[in-house]
Design an enzyme around this catalytic site. Structure first.
Site, PDB file in Angstrom:
ATOM      1  N   CYS A 256       0.862  -1.174   0.000  1.00 41.33           N
ATOM      2  CA  CYS A 256       0.000   0.000   0.000  1.00 41.33           C
ATOM      3  C   CYS A 256       0.907   1.234   0.000  1.00 41.33           C
ATOM      4  O   CYS A 256       1.794   1.354   0.848  1.00 41.33           O
ATOM      5  CB  CYS A 256      -0.887  -0.002   1.235  1.00 41.33           C
ATOM      6  SG  CYS A 256      -1.817   1.540   1.451  1.00 41.33           S
TER       7      CYS A 256
ATOM      8  N   ASP B 127      -0.469  -5.582   0.194  1.00 39.94           N
ATOM      9  CA  ASP B 127      -1.760  -5.760  -0.472  1.00 39.94           C
ATOM     10  C   ASP B 127      -1.681  -7.051  -1.266  1.00 39.94           C
ATOM     11  O   ASP B 127      -0.648  -7.345  -1.885  1.00 39.94           O
ATOM     12  CB  ASP B 127      -2.041  -4.611  -1.449  1.00 39.94           C
ATOM     13  CG  ASP B 127      -2.676  -3.414  -0.783  1.00 39.94           C
ATOM     14  OD1 ASP B 127      -3.283  -3.571   0.291  1.00 39.94           O
ATOM     15  OD2 ASP B 127      -2.587  -2.320  -1.352  1.00 39.94           O
TER      16      ASP B 127
ATOM     17  N   VAL C 122       3.584 -14.865 -23.980  1.00 34.48           N
ATOM     18  CA  VAL C 122       4.431 -14.555 -22.830  1.00 34.48           C
ATOM     19  C   VAL C 122       4.972 -15.859 -22.226  1.00 34.48           C
ATOM     20  O   VAL C 122       4.253 -16.863 -22.143  1.00 34.48           O
ATOM     21  CB  VAL C 122       3.678 -13.706 -21.773  1.00 34.48           C
ATOM     22  CG1 VAL C 122       2.563 -14.487 -21.084  1.00 34.48           C
ATOM     23  CG2 VAL C 122       4.637 -13.132 -20.756  1.00 34.48           C
ATOM     24  N   GLU C 123       6.236 -15.841 -21.865  1.00 34.55           N
ATOM     25  CA  GLU C 123       6.880 -16.999 -21.245  1.00 34.55           C
ATOM     26  C   GLU C 123       6.542 -16.970 -19.753  1.00 34.55           C
ATOM     27  O   GLU C 123       6.677 -15.936 -19.096  1.00 34.55           O
ATOM     28  CB  GLU C 123       8.396 -16.909 -21.490  1.00 34.55           C
ATOM     29  CG  GLU C 123       9.145 -18.179 -21.151  1.00 34.55           C
ATOM     30  CD  GLU C 123       9.457 -18.300 -19.677  1.00 34.55           C
ATOM     31  OE1 GLU C 123       9.372 -19.422 -19.149  1.00 34.55           O
ATOM     32  OE2 GLU C 123       9.785 -17.268 -19.047  1.00 34.55           O
ATOM     33  N   LEU C 124       6.081 -18.107 -19.225  1.00 36.87           N
ATOM     34  CA  LEU C 124       5.489 -18.129 -17.882  1.00 36.87           C
ATOM     35  C   LEU C 124       6.472 -17.840 -16.753  1.00 36.87           C
ATOM     36  O   LEU C 124       6.119 -17.144 -15.801  1.00 36.87           O
ATOM     37  CB  LEU C 124       4.786 -19.461 -17.644  1.00 36.87           C
ATOM     38  CG  LEU C 124       3.592 -19.729 -18.561  1.00 36.87           C
ATOM     39  CD1 LEU C 124       2.941 -21.054 -18.206  1.00 36.87           C
ATOM     40  CD2 LEU C 124       2.587 -18.594 -18.500  1.00 36.87           C
TER      41      LEU C 124
ATOM     42  N   HIS D  86      -4.066   0.191  -6.458  1.00 36.69           N
ATOM     43  CA  HIS D  86      -4.652  -0.933  -7.192  1.00 36.69           C
ATOM     44  C   HIS D  86      -4.864  -0.594  -8.670  1.00 36.69           C
ATOM     45  O   HIS D  86      -4.522  -1.390  -9.554  1.00 36.69           O
ATOM     46  CB  HIS D  86      -6.000  -1.323  -6.584  1.00 36.69           C
ATOM     47  CG  HIS D  86      -5.905  -1.769  -5.170  1.00 36.69           C
ATOM     48  ND1 HIS D  86      -7.004  -1.831  -4.357  1.00 36.69           N
ATOM     49  CD2 HIS D  86      -4.853  -2.172  -4.407  1.00 36.69           C
ATOM     50  CE1 HIS D  86      -6.659  -2.260  -3.158  1.00 36.69           C
ATOM     51  NE2 HIS D  86      -5.350  -2.470  -3.162  1.00 36.69           N
ATOM     52  N   GLU D  87      -5.443   0.571  -8.916  1.00 36.93           N
ATOM     53  CA  GLU D  87      -5.762   0.961 -10.290  1.00 36.93           C
ATOM     54  C   GLU D  87      -4.501   1.140 -11.127  1.00 36.93           C
ATOM     55  O   GLU D  87      -4.430   0.697 -12.276  1.00 36.93           O
ATOM     56  CB  GLU D  87      -6.577   2.265 -10.289  1.00 36.93           C
ATOM     57  CG  GLU D  87      -7.893   2.187  -9.518  1.00 36.93           C
ATOM     58  CD  GLU D  87      -7.758   2.360  -7.999  1.00 36.93           C
ATOM     59  OE1 GLU D  87      -8.806   2.332  -7.325  1.00 36.93           O
ATOM     60  OE2 GLU D  87      -6.633   2.527  -7.476  1.00 36.93           O
TER      61      GLU D  87
END
Length: 142
Positions: free
Chosen positions: A34, A41, A56-58, A75-76
Protein backbone atom coordinates in the site's frame (compact mmCIF):
# COMPACT_ATOMS: atom_id res chain seq x y z
CA UNK A 1 20.55 -21.12 -8.61
CA UNK A 2 17.77 -19.09 -6.93
CA UNK A 3 15.54 -16.90 -9.09
CA UNK A 4 15.26 -13.15 -8.58
CA UNK A 5 12.45 -10.71 -9.38
CA UNK A 6 12.73 -9.10 -12.81
CA UNK A 7 10.83 -6.53 -14.87
CA UNK A 8 11.77 -8.37 -18.09
CA UNK A 9 8.87 -10.12 -19.82
CA UNK A 10 10.18 -12.75 -22.20
CA UNK A 11 8.19 -14.09 -25.14
CA UNK A 12 8.32 -16.97 -27.58
CA UNK A 13 6.84 -17.27 -31.09
CA UNK A 14 3.13 -18.07 -31.21
CA UNK A 15 2.92 -21.69 -32.44
CA UNK A 16 -0.38 -20.97 -34.27
CA UNK A 17 -0.44 -17.31 -35.36
CA UNK A 18 -3.00 -18.06 -38.07
CA UNK A 19 -5.61 -18.99 -35.44
CA UNK A 20 -7.39 -17.05 -32.72
CA UNK A 21 -7.18 -18.94 -29.44
CA UNK A 22 -7.65 -17.75 -25.89
CA UNK A 23 -5.09 -18.21 -23.14
CA UNK A 24 -6.53 -17.92 -19.64
CA UNK A 25 -4.35 -17.63 -16.52
CA UNK A 26 -5.20 -17.38 -12.85
CA UNK A 27 -2.42 -15.67 -10.88
CA UNK A 28 -3.46 -15.90 -7.22
CA UNK A 29 -0.30 -14.71 -5.48
CA UNK A 30 0.21 -11.10 -6.54
CA UNK A 31 1.46 -8.78 -3.82
CA UNK A 32 2.58 -5.19 -3.61
CA UNK A 33 2.61 -2.59 -0.86
CA UNK A 34 0.00 0.00 0.00
CA UNK A 35 1.56 3.33 -0.99
CA UNK A 36 -0.04 5.03 2.02
CA UNK A 37 0.72 2.59 4.85
CA UNK A 38 3.47 0.35 3.47
CA UNK A 39 1.43 -2.70 4.45
CA UNK A 40 1.13 -5.61 1.99
CA UNK A 41 -1.76 -5.76 -0.47
CA UNK A 42 -2.80 -9.08 -1.98
CA UNK A 43 -4.55 -9.63 -5.31
CA UNK A 44 -5.75 -12.50 -7.45
CA UNK A 45 -5.13 -11.65 -11.10
CA UNK A 46 -7.08 -13.18 -13.98
CA UNK A 47 -5.46 -12.80 -17.38
CA UNK A 48 -7.09 -13.58 -20.72
CA UNK A 49 -5.32 -12.98 -24.00
CA UNK A 50 -5.45 -13.87 -27.67
CA UNK A 51 -1.86 -13.83 -28.93
CA UNK A 52 -0.78 -12.50 -32.29
CA UNK A 53 2.89 -13.26 -33.07
CA UNK A 54 4.19 -13.80 -29.51
CA UNK A 55 3.21 -15.53 -26.28
CA UNK A 56 4.43 -14.55 -22.83
CA UNK A 57 6.88 -17.00 -21.25
CA UNK A 58 5.49 -18.13 -17.88
CA UNK A 59 8.62 -18.08 -15.71
CA UNK A 60 9.39 -14.52 -16.81
CA UNK A 61 5.77 -13.57 -16.01
CA UNK A 62 6.14 -15.05 -12.53
CA UNK A 63 9.38 -13.15 -11.91
CA UNK A 64 7.85 -9.97 -13.34
CA UNK A 65 4.88 -10.17 -10.96
CA UNK A 66 7.25 -10.90 -8.08
CA UNK A 67 9.09 -7.64 -8.83
CA UNK A 68 6.14 -5.65 -7.43
CA UNK A 69 6.33 -7.29 -3.99
CA UNK A 70 8.26 -4.44 -2.31
CA UNK A 71 6.83 -1.57 -4.35
CA UNK A 72 4.06 0.77 -3.26
CA UNK A 73 1.24 0.93 -5.79
CA UNK A 74 -2.41 1.91 -5.96
CA UNK A 75 -4.65 -0.93 -7.19
CA UNK A 76 -5.76 0.96 -10.29
CA UNK A 77 -2.26 2.07 -11.28
CA UNK A 78 -0.55 -1.30 -10.89
CA UNK A 79 -3.31 -3.05 -12.87
CA UNK A 80 -2.83 -0.58 -15.74
CA UNK A 81 0.96 -0.92 -15.60
CA UNK A 82 0.84 -4.72 -15.79
CA UNK A 83 -1.59 -4.56 -18.72
CA UNK A 84 0.57 -1.99 -20.53
CA UNK A 85 3.76 -4.01 -19.97
CA UNK A 86 2.14 -7.24 -21.22
CA UNK A 87 0.78 -5.45 -24.30
CA UNK A 88 4.20 -3.91 -25.03
CA UNK A 89 5.94 -7.30 -24.71
CA UNK A 90 3.47 -9.46 -26.66
CA UNK A 91 1.44 -7.13 -28.92
CA UNK A 92 -1.63 -9.39 -28.51
CA UNK A 93 -4.84 -9.24 -30.52
CA UNK A 94 -6.72 -9.01 -27.21
CA UNK A 95 -5.70 -8.83 -23.56
CA UNK A 96 -7.90 -8.48 -20.48
CA UNK A 97 -6.60 -8.18 -16.93
CA UNK A 98 -8.86 -8.36 -13.89
CA UNK A 99 -7.27 -7.69 -10.51
CA UNK A 100 -9.35 -8.72 -7.50
CA UNK A 101 -7.90 -7.27 -4.32
CA UNK A 102 -8.27 -8.71 -0.86
CA UNK A 103 -10.38 -6.66 1.52
CA UNK A 104 -8.91 -3.39 2.77
CA UNK A 105 -10.93 -1.31 5.22
CA UNK A 106 -14.01 -3.45 4.55
CA UNK A 107 -13.81 -2.80 0.78
CA UNK A 108 -13.09 -5.33 -1.96
CA UNK A 109 -11.68 -3.63 -5.06
CA UNK A 110 -11.76 -5.18 -8.53
CA UNK A 111 -10.03 -3.42 -11.43
CA UNK A 112 -10.67 -4.47 -15.04
CA UNK A 113 -8.68 -3.26 -18.03
CA UNK A 114 -8.63 -4.38 -21.67
CA UNK A 115 -6.61 -3.94 -24.84
CA UNK A 116 -7.80 -4.78 -28.38
CA UNK A 117 -5.76 -4.56 -31.54
CA UNK A 118 -7.33 -1.94 -33.80
CA UNK A 119 -9.85 -3.58 -36.13
CA UNK A 120 -9.57 -7.00 -34.52
CA UNK A 121 -12.79 -9.02 -34.22
CA UNK A 122 -12.74 -12.21 -32.14
CA UNK A 123 -13.01 -15.55 -33.93
CA UNK A 124 -13.11 -17.41 -30.62
CA UNK A 125 -15.36 -16.96 -27.61
CA UNK A 126 -14.19 -14.44 -25.03
CA UNK A 127 -15.20 -15.39 -21.49
CA UNK A 128 -17.57 -13.04 -19.70
CA UNK A 129 -16.27 -11.04 -16.77
CA UNK A 130 -17.77 -11.91 -13.39
CA UNK A 131 -17.37 -9.59 -10.45
CA UNK A 132 -17.91 -11.64 -7.32
CA UNK A 133 -19.15 -10.31 -4.00
CA UNK A 134 -15.79 -11.30 -2.56
CA UNK A 135 -12.36 -12.28 -3.78
CA UNK A 136 -11.63 -15.83 -4.94
CA UNK A 137 -10.18 -16.57 -1.49
CA UNK A 138 -13.57 -16.38 0.20
CA UNK A 139 -16.99 -17.81 -0.61
CA UNK A 140 -19.44 -15.43 -2.35
CA UNK A 141 -21.48 -13.23 -0.09
CA UNK A 142 -25.08 -14.39 0.37
Amino acid sequence: MPAHPSRTLETFPNPSPERDYLIHMELPEFTCLCPKTGQPDFAWLSLDYVPDQANVELKSLKLYLWSFRNEGAFHEAVTQRILDDLVAATQPRFLRLLSRWNVRGGIFTHVLSEHRQEGWQPRCSLPPVHFAGATPWAPPLA
